[in-house]
Design a protein around this motif. Structure first.
Motif, PDB file in Angstrom:
ATOM      1  N   SER A  26       0.796  -1.232   0.000  1.00  0.00           N
ATOM      2  CA  SER A  26       0.000   0.000   0.000  1.00  0.00           C
ATOM      3  C   SER A  26       0.828   1.281   0.000  1.00  0.00           C
ATOM      4  CB  SER A  26      -0.935   0.025   1.211  1.00  0.00           C
ATOM      5  OG  SER A  26      -0.219   0.329   2.402  1.00  0.00           O
ATOM      6  N   GLY A  27       2.016   1.233   0.544  1.00  0.00           N
ATOM      7  CA  GLY A  27       2.796   2.447   0.700  1.00  0.00           C
ATOM      8  C   GLY A  27       2.347   3.295   1.880  1.00  0.00           C
ATOM      9  N   ALA A  28       1.486   2.761   2.733  1.00  0.00           N
ATOM     10  CA  ALA A  28       1.023   3.496   3.909  1.00  0.00           C
ATOM     11  C   ALA A  28       2.176   3.696   4.878  1.00  0.00           C
ATOM     12  CB  ALA A  28      -0.114   2.742   4.596  1.00  0.00           C
ATOM     13  N   ARG A  29       2.157   4.816   5.577  1.00  0.00           N
ATOM     14  CA  ARG A  29       3.186   5.096   6.586  1.00  0.00           C
ATOM     15  C   ARG A  29       2.876   4.406   7.901  1.00  0.00           C
ATOM     16  NH1 ARG A  29       6.225   4.748   9.951  1.00  0.00           N
ATOM     17  NH2 ARG A  29       7.425   6.340  11.014  1.00  0.00           N
ATOM     18  N   TRP A  30       1.594   4.337   8.267  1.00  0.00           N
ATOM     19  CA  TRP A  30       1.199   3.796   9.565  1.00  0.00           C
ATOM     20  C   TRP A  30       0.221   2.645   9.405  1.00  0.00           C
ATOM     21  CZ3 TRP A  30       4.262   5.467  13.148  1.00  0.00           C
ATOM     22  CH2 TRP A  30       4.799   6.752  13.073  1.00  0.00           C
ATOM     23  N   LEU A  31       0.395   1.626  10.229  1.00  0.00           N
ATOM     24  CA  LEU A  31      -0.574   0.548  10.359  1.00  0.00           C
ATOM     25  C   LEU A  31      -1.218   0.717  11.729  1.00  0.00           C
ATOM     26  CD1 LEU A  31      -1.963  -2.070   9.509  1.00  0.00           C
ATOM     27  CD2 LEU A  31       0.024  -3.326  10.430  1.00  0.00           C
ATOM     28  N   VAL A  32      -2.491   1.062  11.728  1.00  0.00           N
ATOM     29  CA  VAL A  32      -3.229   1.300  12.963  1.00  0.00           C
ATOM     30  C   VAL A  32      -4.003   0.035  13.312  1.00  0.00           C
ATOM     31  CG1 VAL A  32      -4.989   2.713  14.089  1.00  0.00           C
ATOM     32  CG2 VAL A  32      -3.426   3.761  12.414  1.00  0.00           C
ATOM     33  N   LEU A  33      -3.683  -0.535  14.467  1.00  0.00           N
ATOM     34  CA  LEU A  33      -4.354  -1.744  14.941  1.00  0.00           C
ATOM     35  C   LEU A  33      -5.358  -1.353  16.016  1.00  0.00           C
ATOM     36  CD1 LEU A  33      -1.305  -4.176  15.203  1.00  0.00           C
ATOM     37  CD2 LEU A  33      -2.910  -3.868  13.292  1.00  0.00           C
ATOM     38  N   LEU A  34      -6.609  -1.717  15.792  1.00  0.00           N
ATOM     39  CA  LEU A  34      -7.710  -1.268  16.645  1.00  0.00           C
ATOM     40  C   LEU A  34      -8.129  -2.302  17.684  1.00  0.00           C
ATOM     41  CD1 LEU A  34      -9.722   0.462  13.800  1.00  0.00           C
ATOM     42  CD2 LEU A  34      -8.370   1.581  15.598  1.00  0.00           C
ATOM     43  N   GLY A  35      -7.175  -3.072  18.175  1.00  0.00           N
ATOM     44  CA  GLY A  35      -7.426  -3.963  19.296  1.00  0.00           C
ATOM     45  C   GLY A  35      -7.838  -5.368  18.939  1.00  0.00           C
ATOM     46  N   ASP A  36      -7.881  -6.207  19.987  1.00  0.00           N
ATOM     47  CA  ASP A  36      -8.142  -7.641  19.893  1.00  0.00           C
ATOM     48  C   ASP A  36      -7.142  -8.278  18.925  1.00  0.00           C
ATOM     49  OD1 ASP A  36     -10.093  -7.280  21.748  1.00  0.00           O
ATOM     50  OD2 ASP A  36     -11.753  -7.892  20.474  1.00  0.00           O
ATOM     51  N   ILE A  37      -5.891  -8.188  19.309  1.00  0.00           N
ATOM     52  CA  ILE A  37      -4.793  -8.573  18.430  1.00  0.00           C
ATOM     53  C   ILE A  37      -4.460 -10.056  18.537  1.00  0.00           C
ATOM     54  CG2 ILE A  37      -2.344  -8.166  17.915  1.00  0.00           C
ATOM     55  CD1 ILE A  37      -2.874  -5.233  18.893  1.00  0.00           C
ATOM     56  N   LEU A  38      -4.201 -10.556  19.739  1.00  0.00           N
ATOM     57  CA  LEU A  38      -3.677 -11.919  19.878  1.00  0.00           C
ATOM     58  C   LEU A  38      -4.706 -12.960  20.297  1.00  0.00           C
ATOM     59  CD1 LEU A  38      -0.206 -11.219  21.562  1.00  0.00           C
ATOM     60  CD2 LEU A  38      -0.772 -11.434  19.135  1.00  0.00           C
ATOM     61  N   ASN A  39      -5.657 -12.602  21.133  1.00  0.00           N
ATOM     62  CA  ASN A  39      -6.574 -13.608  21.677  1.00  0.00           C
ATOM     63  C   ASN A  39      -7.934 -13.593  20.993  1.00  0.00           C
ATOM     64  OD1 ASN A  39      -5.074 -14.997  23.772  1.00  0.00           O
ATOM     65  ND2 ASN A  39      -4.900 -12.959  24.683  1.00  0.00           N
ATOM     66  N   HIS A  40      -8.543 -14.774  20.936  1.00  0.00           N
ATOM     67  CA  HIS A  40      -9.833 -14.900  20.248  1.00  0.00           C
ATOM     68  C   HIS A  40     -11.007 -14.463  21.109  1.00  0.00           C
ATOM     69  CE1 HIS A  40      -9.737 -18.671  22.484  1.00  0.00           C
ATOM     70  NE2 HIS A  40     -11.025 -18.796  22.256  1.00  0.00           N
ATOM     71  N   GLY A  41     -10.861 -14.499  22.422  1.00  0.00           N
ATOM     72  CA  GLY A  41     -11.942 -14.087  23.310  1.00  0.00           C
ATOM     73  C   GLY A  41     -12.951 -15.202  23.518  1.00  0.00           C
ATOM     74  N   PRO A  42     -13.656 -15.186  24.626  1.00  0.00           N
ATOM     75  CA  PRO A  42     -14.550 -16.289  24.971  1.00  0.00           C
ATOM     76  C   PRO A  42     -15.820 -16.373  24.134  1.00  0.00           C
ATOM     77  CG  PRO A  42     -14.705 -14.551  26.605  1.00  0.00           C
ATOM     78  CD  PRO A  42     -13.590 -14.175  25.680  1.00  0.00           C
ATOM     79  N   ARG A  43     -16.192 -15.298  23.449  1.00  0.00           N
ATOM     80  CA  ARG A  43     -17.432 -15.322  22.656  1.00  0.00           C
ATOM     81  C   ARG A  43     -17.193 -15.674  21.197  1.00  0.00           C
ATOM     82  NH1 ARG A  43     -19.949  -9.640  23.821  1.00  0.00           N
ATOM     83  NH2 ARG A  43     -17.793  -9.146  23.428  1.00  0.00           N
ATOM     84  N   ASN A  44     -15.934 -15.760  20.782  1.00  0.00           N
ATOM     85  CA  ASN A  44     -15.614 -16.035  19.382  1.00  0.00           C
ATOM     86  C   ASN A  44     -15.119 -17.468  19.219  1.00  0.00           C
ATOM     87  OD1 ASN A  44     -16.007 -13.303  18.457  1.00  0.00           O
ATOM     88  ND2 ASN A  44     -14.096 -12.790  19.478  1.00  0.00           N
ATOM     89  N   THR A  45     -15.367 -18.023  18.055  1.00  0.00           N
ATOM     90  CA  THR A  45     -14.759 -19.307  17.733  1.00  0.00           C
ATOM     91  C   THR A  45     -13.287 -19.057  17.408  1.00  0.00           C
ATOM     92  OG1 THR A  45     -15.333 -19.050  15.407  1.00  0.00           O
ATOM     93  CG2 THR A  45     -16.912 -20.228  16.784  1.00  0.00           C
ATOM     94  N   LEU A  46     -12.498 -20.091  17.458  1.00  0.00           N
ATOM     95  CA  LEU A  46     -11.092 -19.934  17.099  1.00  0.00           C
ATOM     96  C   LEU A  46     -10.992 -19.556  15.625  1.00  0.00           C
ATOM     97  CD1 LEU A  46      -9.321 -22.955  18.826  1.00  0.00           C
ATOM     98  CD2 LEU A  46      -9.021 -20.544  19.347  1.00  0.00           C
ATOM     99  N   PRO A  47     -10.238 -18.511  15.323  1.00  0.00           N
ATOM    100  CA  PRO A  47     -10.076 -18.133  13.913  1.00  0.00           C
ATOM    101  C   PRO A  47      -9.144 -19.109  13.197  1.00  0.00           C
ATOM    102  CG  PRO A  47      -8.754 -16.702  15.291  1.00  0.00           C
ATOM    103  CD  PRO A  47      -9.549 -17.597  16.223  1.00  0.00           C
TER     104      PRO A  47
END
Length: 183
Positions: A26-47
């Motif tokens: 993309s050539g973007a300068r910044w990659l903005v991560l809006l949370g829920d990065i590593l864990n799937h959480g108890p309400r989600n199925t495993l990705p």
């Protein structure tokens, strides 16, 4: 300044690799991560190919280009694996006379806005639903989820480039939504 937005990775290594490939192209300068990065959480199925340590390793190669906020599934233990900060509940980026208020979406969201002007953009994740909408109180932008999309949408990410917020399907770059934010 071009920015790319990704949310709700939830530990999926293939989704992380695809979004990082898009970021590089993309050539973007910044990659903005809006949370829920590593864990799937108890309400989600495993990705797909759940691999939090692999996701951390892949993202750490881009640490100097990442701005991140904490999601409701992120913890101090996650921070121990990452070379960039993720524990702030929100961040702000000011570009010209516009403020981008970055948050995951579980604390601040369209029904509970922080103090914003109609020229500001609330950038959030959490719902896994893409959204690019102008409201009287603020502009709303949610890039969707790169790993566990909902509402029948494909996995997606977003960009801000030349005053246009765009949401793209992760696998084929089809435009899902677009919002011009320049007057």
């Amino acid at each position: 300044m071009k920015m790319m937005f990704a949310s709700d990775i939830h530990g999926s290594l293939p989704a992380t690799e695809r979004v990082l490939a898009q970021f590089t192209r993309s050539g973007a300068r910044w990659l903005v991560l809006l949370g829920d990065i590593l864990n799937h959480g108890p309400r989600n199925t495993l990705p797909e190919s759940y691999n939090p340590a692999g996701v951390a390793s892949a993202l750490n190669r881009y640490a100097s280009s990442i701005i991140a906020v904490r999601g409701n599934c992120d913890s101090e233990v996650d921070q121990m694996l990452l070379d960039f900060p993720i524990t702030a509940p929100w961040q702000q980026i000011v570009t010209g006379d516009r403020r981008l208020f970055l948050t995951h979406g579980h604390l601040y969201h369209p029904d509970n806005l922080p103090p914003l002007t109609s020229n500001d953009v609330l950038v959030f994740g959490h719902t896994h639903l893409p959204l690019a909408e102008r409201r009287a109180q603020a502009l709303l932008f949610n890039p969707g989820s790169i790993s566990i999309p909902k509402g029948g949408y494909p996995a997606s990410y977003g960009t801000l480039d030349a005053g246009i917020l765009s949401i793209y399907a992760l696998d084929d770059n089809a435009v899902i939504a677009r919002l011009e934010i320049t007057p």
